[in-house]
Write a protein that holds these residues in place. Structure first.
Motif, PDB file in Angstrom:
ATOM      1  N   UNK A  44       0.839  -1.199   0.000  1.00 51.80           N
ATOM      2  CA  UNK A  44       0.000   0.000   0.000  1.00 51.80           C
ATOM      3  C   UNK A  44       0.878   1.253   0.000  1.00 51.80           C
ATOM      4  N   UNK A  45       1.917   1.268   0.831  1.00 48.16           N
ATOM      5  CA  UNK A  45       2.815   2.425   0.900  1.00 48.16           C
ATOM      6  C   UNK A  45       3.602   2.589  -0.399  1.00 48.16           C
ATOM      7  N   UNK A  49       3.491   5.874  -2.752  1.00 46.62           N
ATOM      8  CA  UNK A  49       4.722   6.561  -3.152  1.00 46.62           C
ATOM      9  C   UNK A  49       4.793   6.707  -4.668  1.00 46.62           C
ATOM     10  N   UNK A  50       4.343   5.693  -5.399  1.00 45.20           N
ATOM     11  CA  UNK A  50       4.322   5.782  -6.861  1.00 45.20           C
ATOM     12  C   UNK A  50       3.413   6.911  -7.326  1.00 45.20           C
ATOM     13  N   UNK A  51       2.244   7.028  -6.716  1.00 43.08           N
ATOM     14  CA  UNK A  51       1.309   8.080  -7.104  1.00 43.08           C
ATOM     15  C   UNK A  51       1.874   9.466  -6.780  1.00 43.08           C
ATOM     16  N   UNK A  54       4.527  10.253  -9.394  1.00 47.18           N
ATOM     17  CA  UNK A  54       3.935  10.611 -10.688  1.00 47.18           C
ATOM     18  C   UNK A  54       3.351  12.017 -10.652  1.00 47.18           C
ATOM     19  N   UNK A  55       2.669  12.361  -9.569  1.00 38.64           N
ATOM     20  CA  UNK A  55       2.096  13.698  -9.443  1.00 38.64           C
ATOM     21  C   UNK A  55       3.197  14.760  -9.411  1.00 38.64           C
ATOM     22  N   UNK A  56       4.259  14.488  -8.677  1.00 40.41           N
ATOM     23  CA  UNK A  56       5.365  15.445  -8.597  1.00 40.41           C
ATOM     24  C   UNK A  56       6.042  15.605  -9.954  1.00 40.41           C
TER      25      UNK A  56
END
Length: 91
Positions: A44-45, A49-51, A54-56
């Motif tokens: 889950x973590x 972290x992937x999301x 990607x947003x950054x």
């Protein structure tokens, strides 16, 4: 020459001692790492972290795109960001 022999001897001793206990310890570490990788909380973590990454990244791309037309970009100037030439001008 004596130092080289000592280094080779120490390396050989380390290899032999590591080979005796090394495989068993390696298996212990590998088993624990596998348990950690398959842990639902860890997964889950990792997904969170992937999301965030990607947003950054997309935010950074958007900021870079918005600054390219402002006239202060690297390409529009004959000098680089530190005041020196870009290196592509004819001397």
């Amino acid at each position: 020459m004596m130092k080289k022999l000592m280094v080779v001897g120490a390396a050989a001793a380390g290899y032999v001692l590591g080979a005796k206990a090394g495989r068993e310890r390696y298996e212990q570490i590998a088993t624990q790492a596998q348990k950690l990788r398959t842990n639902p909380t860890v997964q889950k973590k990792v997904d969170e972290a992937k999301h965030v990454a990607k947003d950054a990244a997309s935010s950074a791309v958007d900021k870079a795109k918005s600054h390219t037309g402002s006239g202060d970009s690297y390409e529009s100037s004959s000098t680089g960001p530190n005041g020196f030439g870009r290196g592509d001008e004819a001397s």
